[in-house]
Scaffold this active site. Structure first.
Site, PDB file in Angstrom:
ATOM      1  N   ASP A 191      33.119  34.336  20.844  1.00  0.00           N
ATOM      2  CA  ASP A 191      32.116  34.343  21.919  1.00  0.00           C
ATOM      3  C   ASP A 191      32.271  33.119  22.682  1.00  0.00           C
ATOM      4  O   ASP A 191      31.847  32.037  21.933  1.00  0.00           O
ATOM      5  CB  ASP A 191      30.685  34.581  21.284  1.00  0.00           C
ATOM      6  CG  ASP A 191      29.838  34.576  22.288  1.00  0.00           C
ATOM      7  OD1 ASP A 191      29.888  34.223  23.450  1.00  0.00           O
ATOM      8  OD2 ASP A 191      28.549  35.052  22.022  1.00  0.00           O
ATOM      9  N   THR A 193      38.883  33.566  40.245  1.00  0.00           N
ATOM     10  CA  THR A 193      38.941  34.446  41.292  1.00  0.00           C
ATOM     11  C   THR A 193      38.786  34.330  42.909  1.00  0.00           C
ATOM     12  O   THR A 193      38.187  33.087  42.894  1.00  0.00           O
ATOM     13  CB  THR A 193      37.569  35.409  41.136  1.00  0.00           C
ATOM     14  OG1 THR A 193      37.130  36.356  42.006  1.00  0.00           O
ATOM     15  CG2 THR A 193      36.151  34.362  41.048  1.00  0.00           C
ATOM     16  N   TYR A 200      27.762  35.999  40.944  1.00  0.00           N
ATOM     17  CA  TYR A 200      28.966  36.238  40.123  1.00  0.00           C
ATOM     18  C   TYR A 200      30.020  34.909  40.626  1.00  0.00           C
ATOM     19  O   TYR A 200      30.357  34.206  39.918  1.00  0.00           O
ATOM     20  CB  TYR A 200      29.856  37.478  40.246  1.00  0.00           C
ATOM     21  CG  TYR A 200      31.055  37.657  39.764  1.00  0.00           C
ATOM     22  CD1 TYR A 200      31.507  37.340  38.468  1.00  0.00           C
ATOM     23  CD2 TYR A 200      32.234  37.564  40.822  1.00  0.00           C
ATOM     24  CE1 TYR A 200      32.984  37.513  38.214  1.00  0.00           C
ATOM     25  CE2 TYR A 200      33.373  37.703  40.587  1.00  0.00           C
ATOM     26  CZ  TYR A 200      33.807  37.453  39.233  1.00  0.00           C
ATOM     27  OH  TYR A 200      35.246  37.742  38.754  1.00  0.00           O
TER      28      TYR A 200
HETATM   29  N1  LIG Z   1      38.703  42.567  37.673  1.00  0.00           N
HETATM   30  C1  LIG Z   1      38.830  41.943  39.104  1.00  0.00           C
HETATM   31  O1  LIG Z   1      39.122  42.560  40.000  1.00  0.00           O
HETATM   32  C2  LIG Z   1      38.999  40.672  39.171  1.00  0.00           C
HETATM   33  C3  LIG Z   1      39.338  39.907  40.285  1.00  0.00           C
HETATM   34  C4  LIG Z   1      39.466  38.529  40.326  1.00  0.00           C
HETATM   35  C5  LIG Z   1      39.387  37.747  39.408  1.00  0.00           C
HETATM   36  N2  LIG Z   1      39.037  38.186  38.189  1.00  0.00           N
HETATM   37  C6  LIG Z   1      39.057  37.733  36.938  1.00  0.00           C
HETATM   38  O2  LIG Z   1      39.958  38.008  36.034  1.00  0.00           O
HETATM   39  C7  LIG Z   1      39.402  37.804  34.713  1.00  0.00           C
HETATM   40  C8  LIG Z   1      39.556  38.898  33.747  1.00  0.00           C
HETATM   41  O3  LIG Z   1      39.028  40.035  34.400  1.00  0.00           O
HETATM   42  P1  LIG Z   1      38.739  41.780  33.773  1.00  0.00           P
HETATM   43  O4  LIG Z   1      39.204  42.478  34.982  1.00  0.00           O
HETATM   44  O5  LIG Z   1      39.831  41.674  32.774  1.00  0.00           O
HETATM   45  O6  LIG Z   1      37.682  41.749  33.368  1.00  0.00           O
HETATM   46  P2  LIG Z   1      36.866  42.593  32.097  1.00  0.00           P
HETATM   47  O7  LIG Z   1      37.491  43.873  32.032  1.00  0.00           O
HETATM   48  O8  LIG Z   1      35.303  42.874  32.655  1.00  0.00           O
HETATM   49  O9  LIG Z   1      36.968  41.718  30.799  1.00  0.00           O
HETATM   50  C9  LIG Z   1      36.206  40.585  30.645  1.00  0.00           C
HETATM   51  C10 LIG Z   1      36.323  40.552  28.952  1.00  0.00           C
HETATM   52  O10 LIG Z   1      35.635  39.380  28.843  1.00  0.00           O
HETATM   53  C11 LIG Z   1      34.599  39.537  27.572  1.00  0.00           C
HETATM   54  N3  LIG Z   1      33.589  38.852  27.659  1.00  0.00           N
HETATM   55  C12 LIG Z   1      32.428  38.893  28.214  1.00  0.00           C
HETATM   56  N4  LIG Z   1      31.493  37.960  27.767  1.00  0.00           N
HETATM   57  C13 LIG Z   1      32.153  37.007  26.372  1.00  0.00           C
HETATM   58  C14 LIG Z   1      31.943  36.271  25.821  1.00  0.00           C
HETATM   59  N5  LIG Z   1      30.668  35.595  25.802  1.00  0.00           N
HETATM   60  N6  LIG Z   1      32.904  35.542  24.899  1.00  0.00           N
HETATM   61  C15 LIG Z   1      33.805  36.322  25.023  1.00  0.00           C
HETATM   62  N7  LIG Z   1      34.327  37.191  25.475  1.00  0.00           N
HETATM   63  C16 LIG Z   1      33.591  37.727  26.620  1.00  0.00           C
HETATM   64  C17 LIG Z   1      34.260  41.028  27.661  1.00  0.00           C
HETATM   65  O11 LIG Z   1      33.801  41.447  26.637  1.00  0.00           O
HETATM   66  P3  LIG Z   1      32.834  42.828  26.593  1.00  0.00           P
HETATM   67  O12 LIG Z   1      33.546  44.205  26.921  1.00  0.00           O
HETATM   68  O13 LIG Z   1      32.274  42.924  25.185  1.00  0.00           O
HETATM   69  O14 LIG Z   1      31.463  42.503  27.557  1.00  0.00           O
HETATM   70  C18 LIG Z   1      35.469  41.799  28.408  1.00  0.00           C
HETATM   71  O15 LIG Z   1      36.133  42.154  27.324  1.00  0.00           O
HETATM   72  C19 LIG Z   1      37.977  37.361  34.813  1.00  0.00           C
HETATM   73  O16 LIG Z   1      37.766  36.063  34.603  1.00  0.00           O
HETATM   74  C20 LIG Z   1      37.446  37.724  36.165  1.00  0.00           C
HETATM   75  O17 LIG Z   1      36.611  36.748  36.644  1.00  0.00           O
HETATM   76  C21 LIG Z   1      38.868  39.731  37.936  1.00  0.00           C
END
Ligand SMILES: NC(=O)c1ccc[n+]([C@@H]2O[C@H](COP(=O)([O-])OP(=O)(O)OC[C@H]3O[C@@H](n4cnc5c(N)ncnc54)[C@H](OP(=O)(O)O)[C@@H]3O)[C@@H](O)[C@H]2O)c1
Length: 298
Positions: free
Chosen positions: A39, A104, A128
């Site tokens: 975490d 992001t 966010y």
């Molecule tokens: N998705 C997009 O379109 C997008 C666009 C631009 C940038 N990003 C960036 O790309 C990165 C990855 O995004 P993603 O799409 O893979 O998001 P995601 O699918 O929501 O994955 C985020 C992960 O972080 C975990 N998490 C949340 N709180 C945490 C904590 N306190 N300690 C450890 N893990 C934690 C979540 O676990 P739980 O499932 O248990 O909550 C989830 O597995 C992020 O930094 C995001 O800001 C994403």
């Protein structure tokens, strides 16, 4: 020679999950930990993971990613997106570990009419986006050997994303209202993994990297409407859809959301190309892969 261990946070998320598998397929020794195992808001949890896995580098895709939810769940968004990266940076510095932190395109307000460069000043417009920007600042202020990688409009095989949603809407509806005043650069997770693997190869070979802030996203830049149009075209071409729904272009105001989105969040990726030779890839290829996955689970 130091051990080539990599630790990945948020390993049950869209990026973290594929990244862990991808890096191991490439021959790296990558351990991915989900939130229950590591975490990032908990200092002791990070310390324990560093002691146990002895990483030379940590990759942090863990984040609070619910853009609208963050407008009300403000404390949690900042704990995860600002304090989490700060904890990681402080402990990485103490234990001589490097960090690749994922950020992001939403750090920008979208008022620019051309793609955003790393030198453009962020001006995030929702909680966010603000919490993610403060996470970037926390990393910069607390350590030296960091690379912040801003990615955008991410979609992959694993987890929820816009490509999967659009294909499922197209399958079940005759008409779809799609926003046509938001411009961005979709990015396929596998391409992000490829870029990170390239960086890691360089890092382990040279025992350092040209640290700093970089943009990485797919090609071409599109409106949400044109993105959807291409997703539907591919769905028809590869037999996932039998007919195309009518796509109706609408302004963002048609779908009022708690958080405003930037109207233009396209990113200029020339710096990562000039510095490392990492080039942008066509996201259309990723749409085809997602269609294959959805066809398999039908
Ligand atoms: N998705 C997009 O379109 C997008 C666009 C631009 C940038 N990003 C960036 O790309 C990165 C990855 O995004 P993603 O799409 O893979 O998001 P995601 O699918 O929501 O994955 C985020 C992960 O972080 C975990 N998490 C949340 N709180 C945490 C904590 N306190 N300690 C450890 N893990 C934690 C979540 O676990 P739980 O499932 O248990 O909550 C989830 O597995 C992020 O930094 C995001 O800001 C994403």
């Amino acid at each position: 020679m130091k051990p080539e261990n990599i630790l990945i946070t948020g390993a049950s998320g869209q990026v973290g999950y594929e990244l862990t598998a991808y890096l191991n397929r490439c021959g790296f020794n990558a351990v991915g930990l989900s939130r229950s195992q590591l975490d990032i808001t908990d200092f002791d949890s990070i310390k324990h993971a560093i002691k146990t896995y002895k990483p030379q580098i940590i990759i942090n895709p863990a984040a609070y990613t619910n853009v609208d939810g963050a407008e009300t769940d403000i404390d949690m968004a900042y704990r995860i997106n600002r304090d989490g990266p700060e904890n990681l940076a402080v402990l990485c510095k103490t234990h001589n570990v490097s960090l690749i932190h994922i950020s992001t395109d939403y750090v920008f307000d979208g008022s620019k009419t051309t793609p955003y460069h790393e030198s453009d000043e962020p001006n995030p417009i929702g909680e966010y986006a603000k919490s993610k920007y403060e996470g970037e600042i926390a990393v910069k202020e607390n350590m030296n050997d960091y690379l912040i990688l801003r990615i955008s409009w991410v979609f992959g095989k694993y987890g929820k994303n816009y490509v999967k949603s659009a294909l499922n809407w197209a399958k079940t509806k005759d008409k779809l209202n799609i926003v046509d005043d938001q411009i961005g650069s979709p990015t396929y997770v596998s391409h992000i993994c490829g870029a990170i693997a390239f960086l890691l190869k360089k890092y382990f070979k040279e025992e350092t990297l040209k640290w700093g802030l970089y943009h990485y996203c797919g090609l071409p830049t599109v409106t949400r409407y044109n993105f959807t149009k291409i997703i539907v075209e591919e769905g028809l071409k590869w037999g996932f859809l039998e007919k195309a729904p009518e796509l109706i272009p609408v302004p963002s105001t048609f779908f009022p959301t708690p958080a405003k989105r930037p109207q233009n969040s396209s990113m200029d990726c020339s710096l990562i190309w000039e510095t490392f030779g990492i080039y942008q890839k066509e996201w259309r290829e990723g749409v085809r892969h997602i269609i294959d996955v959805l066809k398999e689970v039908k």
